[in-house]
Structure formats: structure tokens, C-alpha cells
Write a protein that holds these residues in place. Structure first.
Motif, mmCIF file in Angstrom:
data_model
loop_
_atom_site.group_PDB
_atom_site.id
_atom_site.type_symbol
_atom_site.label_atom_id
_atom_site.label_comp_id
_atom_site.label_asym_id
_atom_site.label_seq_id
_atom_site.Cartn_x
_atom_site.Cartn_y
_atom_site.Cartn_z
ATOM 1 N N LYS A 154 -16.285 -63.781 57.846
ATOM 2 C CA LYS A 154 -17.222 -63.837 56.726
ATOM 3 C C LYS A 154 -18.628 -63.655 57.279
ATOM 4 O O LYS A 154 -19.075 -64.422 58.134
ATOM 5 N N VAL A 171 -22.681 -63.187 56.179
ATOM 6 C CA VAL A 171 -23.648 -63.407 55.092
ATOM 7 C C VAL A 171 -25.020 -62.924 55.559
ATOM 8 O O VAL A 171 -25.626 -63.519 56.451
ATOM 9 N N ASP A 172 -25.488 -61.820 54.980
ATOM 10 C CA ASP A 172 -26.811 -61.259 55.302
ATOM 11 C C ASP A 172 -27.032 -61.164 56.812
ATOM 12 O O ASP A 172 -28.059 -61.596 57.346
ATOM 13 N N ASN A 216 -28.543 -56.648 56.746
ATOM 14 C CA ASN A 216 -28.047 -57.407 55.596
ATOM 15 C C ASN A 216 -26.576 -57.124 55.298
ATOM 16 O O ASN A 216 -26.203 -56.767 54.171
ATOM 17 N N ASN A 237 -22.955 -58.004 54.393
ATOM 18 C CA ASN A 237 -22.128 -59.006 53.732
ATOM 19 C C ASN A 237 -20.702 -58.459 53.659
ATOM 20 O O ASN A 237 -20.457 -57.407 53.056
#
Length: 496
Positions: free
Chosen positions: A260, A262-263, A276, A278
């Protein structure tokens, strides 16, 4: 009557008592451009090195250069692998150094390498700029050699060869690691230099070739045979041995969440590599990772396999744990099976094939401890499955590139990992080996293994892939579900 350019007579070569070339004869006439294909390990690269004066053999090789031509009277061999050195003339790099070298300028930059080459060969720098633009390599001038991916290293060697324009240009696997646009532009450039008098020998089994190619040959049982065209791969199921029983079991997952991001951002000074990002990978999913050379694919994978130091500065979760929460790089690697061109570069070539496969249990680049009987049995099963029984005690460095690749592929799956990262796994394999391996991937993944697969060639992908993430200039351009029926028509128009 046609005038001979290259005349080879009664060429013989043995390697470790094994006959590679036997009374081989080959005549290349003036103006002819050839493709040399055939099975991995048949002797293609050895023959190319002999023609270029890089390897000795018994027999005669005569090249009738035109000494009135403005083109250099030389044969240039572009290897499938490029061995570069640091500023002190040493080549003993380690795998993770590619991602830590930004703090220490260990190697020349692309610009520095080209300047040195141009000075050595008395070339004008303005003549290389159109080649850099055509291959999408102009923006890499300030990159250190150690920072480049396999595709980018290939481009650098092609740039130098096309800039020099020797009378005979031999390229081993010219399209390896190149995205679709670069392959197309390379063919245009090869046609252009052929019009200027450069004669080509391309060692490959690809079908999308420059239009100047006029002749085809294959090596079989040590001898060269002229053919009308290279055989193409078919989708027919191959007959091969049953997959070892220990690989039929589903991996034991530590978390449903495999990756995972995130940004996520990665930068080297002013240069932004990832922007960035994701992305989430769930246990059991099969992903295709694509993008142009230089789009950020290798950097993205380095975050997942624990090799990139900037992972701690980002919100990144691996196997259910936030990166930097106390886990070591070895804690991460125990979940992963990895193969990539860069990993192949840095692997210990002085291990035997058996030792190299066995090292996958411990995520090392060589075997430094004795295996228990149960693990030794698993290594033996994979050696037999991949048809490597006769090579198990051979040094990895002594094997043909295709067999080296099979050894490292066996190493990748030996521990039945939760996540399989296959970054262009079929580089160096012939068409039969490629089909064989991708069928193996399909079988492995049918039992629940998670997959991230990087591949530029649409015809060399396993059928199990169900999702795709597409990068462009370090950003996510597309995340989508795909299926077998639509994948091939979609991929013709995508960025790769």
C-alpha cells in the motif's frame, strides 16, 4: 558476382569439452544485413564475439573492409550485458548501490561516458544529439551509469554504436529492455545507418525488425543454416514435467494487504523520479507494471523489495506493516521472490547453478551455509524441472545467458513466496523457454500467489494477469482491470 564482406571457414569452438561450433561456414556479402537467431545456448553470442575479435577459435575469419570508406574499418560488438566500472576502474558493485549512489558520485555520468567515447573515437558531439532524442535518452545526461536500468544501459550502448557507425555492427539482443516506442525508433535508426554503408548482424529472435534486414540464419548443432525467416512462437501448449509438489501449495500470507503506497514521492535533488504514487496490491492479485524506459518502474519495485533508502520517508506499507516500524530488509525479503536484469548483473557468477538456486532460501547472492535435506530435495526437484541436471555443478558464469536466467528464475520461486516480482524475467530466453516459463507462472499463480510482472513485449506475458498499472514520467497514468482477450489489442496502443 557478389563481393564477400565476411568470410568464415571451418570455425570450431569448444567450451569445457563441449562443442559449441563445429566446422561452421558463413559468407556475408557486401550490402547484406543479417539476423542470427535460434535457441538459447546454441553459440550465437560466441560466434559474434569471434567475428568481432573478442574471442578466439580455430578456423578462419576474414573481413574485407573498405579502406576508402569514411566509416571506421572495424567490427563493433554491442553485448547484451554492459559491464561498466567506477571512477577508480573497479566493477565490483552491489545491488542496492544503484539506489544509494546519489550521495557519492561513484561512476561517470551519461554525458561523461559519451564525451570520453567521442574523444576516443574522434567523433563530433553534435552528431549524437539526434540519436539521443530518437531513443528518448536526452534527459539522462546527468545520470550516473550505476543509476541506469537495464533498458537505459542498452540505450547508452546503442547510442554509442550508432554514433560511431562502424562498417560492421553486431548487436546482441538489440531490443532487450526497450519499450515499444524505443524499439520502433531503433529500427528507423538502424535503417538509416545501413543506408550509409553500415552492415548489420542482429542476434535475436524478434519479428519486428528494420526493413534493411535481407537474410536470416540459425545455429543448430554447431553449424550455421540460412533460413527464409526466423520461426515464431506459437500458443500451443508445451509438454513439460509436472510442477514440483511443494510449489502447488498456496503461499502462507502474513497479511491480506501486500503493498500500500500513499502519496509516495522519490527525488534525487531537483530530479523527481516518482510523484504522488497511490497503489494497493491485495493478496492473490496479478499485476502488470508498464511504462516507458525511465518512467520509474525500477524505482517503484525497489521500494517494495526493501532496497530503496527513501522508503522510510514515505507512507509505505508492506505485508501489513508500515515501513520503518522496526522491520529489517531481510524481514521484507523473506516474503518476496525477485528476478530482474539488475539483480542478474550483481549476482555471484562464481556460484554453481545448484548453489545459486539454493541461495533463494536465504535471499543471498550465493550459498554460505549447508542446506537441510528437505531443502536440498526441493533444489534437486527444480533443477530437474528446469532441465538443468547436466549443469547443476557448472559455475553460473560458464552457462549461456538463457540458462543463467533459468537458474535465477528457479531461485526466485524456491521458497514459494507470497509475492513474486518478475521484472522482465524472460530476457535472454529463447521463445520456447519464454513460453515454458510463463506457463509455469500461470500455474504458480493459480494457487494464490501474488504477482507483479514487468514486460515490454506483449507476446511474452502470462495469461493470469488481471490488473495493470501504467507509469508515465514517474506518475500513475492508468490503473485498470484487464483480461486476456483485450490485453493484446489494448497494449498495441499503450505507452510501452
Amino acid at each position: 558476382m557478389k563481393e564477400s564482406f565476411v568470410a568464415i571457414q571451418n570455425l570450431n569452438l569448444k567450451h569445457q569439452q563441449k562443442t559449441v561450433l563445429k566446422d561452421l561456414n558463413w559468407t556475408i556479402n557486401k550490402g547484406e544485413n543479417w539476423v542470427l537467431g535460434g535457441a538459447s545456448g546454441s553459440g550465437k553470442t560466441s560466434l559474434a564475439k569471434i567475428i568481432a575479435g573478442k574471442q578466439t577459435a580455430i578456423g578462419e575469419v576474414n573481413i574485407n573492409y573498405d579502406h576508402k570508406s569514411i566509416l571506421p574499418a572495424t567490427a563493433l560488438f554491442v553485448e547484451s550485458w554492459y559491464q561498466f566500472k567506477n571512477l577508480e576502474g573497479v566493477a565490483n558493485f552491489y545491488y542496492q548501490q544503484r539506489y544509494t549512489s546519489q550521495q557519492a558520485k561513484d561512476t561517470l555520468t551519461v554525458h561523461g561516458e559519451l564525451m570520453a567515447f567521442g574523444k576516443e573515437k574522434n567523433l563530433h558531439f553534435d552528431q549524437v544529439e539526434p540519436i539521443l532524442e530518437a531513443l528518448g535518452f536526452a534527459t539522462f545526461a546527468s545520470s550516473q551509469l550505476i543509476e541506469l536500468s537495464s533498458g537505459e544501459h542498452k540505450k547508452l550502448q546503442l547510442v554509442k554504436a550508432l554514433w560511431l557507425k562502424p562498417q560492421l555492427l553486431i548487436i546482441d539482443q538489440p531490443y532487450t529492455g526497450l519499450d515499444k516506442a524505443s524499439r520502433k525508433n531503433l529500427n528507423i535508426l538502424l535503417d538509416q545507418v545501413a543506408e550509409e554503408g553500415v552492415q548489420l548482424i542482429l542476434i535475436c529472435n524478434d519479428t519486428e525488425l528494420p526493413s534493411c534486414i535481407s537474410s536470416f540464419a540459425e545455429i543448430r548443432d554447431g553449424q550455421l543454416f540460412k533460413v527464409d525467416a526466423l520461426e515464431t512462437s506459437t500458443s500451443t501448449e508445451m509438454n513439460f514435467k509436472e510442477i514440483p509438489a511443494f510449489l502447488k501449495e498456496s503461499p502462507v500470507y502474513s497479511s491480506e494487504n501486500i503493498v500500500k503506497m500513499v502519496d509516495v514521492n522519490i527525488s534525487y535533488g531537483e530530479k523527481r523520479i516518482l510523484k504522488n504514487i497511490n497503489w494497493e496490491v491485495i493478496a492473490g492479485e496479478k499485476w502488470l507494471l508498464q511504462g516507458h524506459n525511465g518512467s520509474g518502474k525500477s524505482t517503484l519495485l525497489s521500494l517494495i523489495n526493501g532496497d530503496h533508502p527513501q522508503s522510510y520517508a514515505n507512507e509505505l506499507y508492506l505485508f501489513g506493516n508500515k515501513r520503518g516500524s522496526g522491520e529489517s530488509i531481510w524481514d521484507i525479503k523473506q516474503h518476496i521472490g525477485l528476478i530482474s536484469p539488475e539483480f542478474h548483473w550483481y549476482f555471484d557468477a562464481n556460484s554453481t547453478a545448484w548453489q545459486s538456486i539454493a541461495s533463494g532460501f536465504y535471499d543471498t547472492v550465493g550459498l554460505f551455509q549447508q542446506l537441510p535435506y528437505s531443502k536440498s530435495t526441493q533444489v534437486d526437484e527444480l533443477v530437474e524441472y528446469f532441465g538443468l541436471t547436466g549443469n547443476k555443478n557448472d559455475l553460473l558464469s560458464s552457462l549461456p545467458l538463457g540458462k543463467q536466467r533459468l537458474v535465477l528464475l528457479a531461485r526466485t520461486i524456491i521458497k514459494n513466496p507470497e509475492l513474486l516480482i518478475l521484472d522482465e524475467p524472460c530476457q535472454g530466453l529463447d521463445q520456447q523457454q519464454t513460453q515454458h516459463f510463463n506457463q509455469l507462472v500461470d500455474e504458480l499463480c493459480s494457487n494464490g500467489m501474488t504477482l507483479i510482472y514487468v514486460g515490454h513485449f506483449e507476446s511474452q506475458l502470462p495469461t493470469c494477469i488481471e490488473k495493470r498499472i501504467l507509469l508515465e514520467k514517474g506518475e500513475v497514468k492508468t490503473i485498470e482491470s484487464i483480461n486476456t482477450e483485450s490485453r493484446y489489442c489494448e497494449s498495441r496502443s499503450n505507452l510501452t
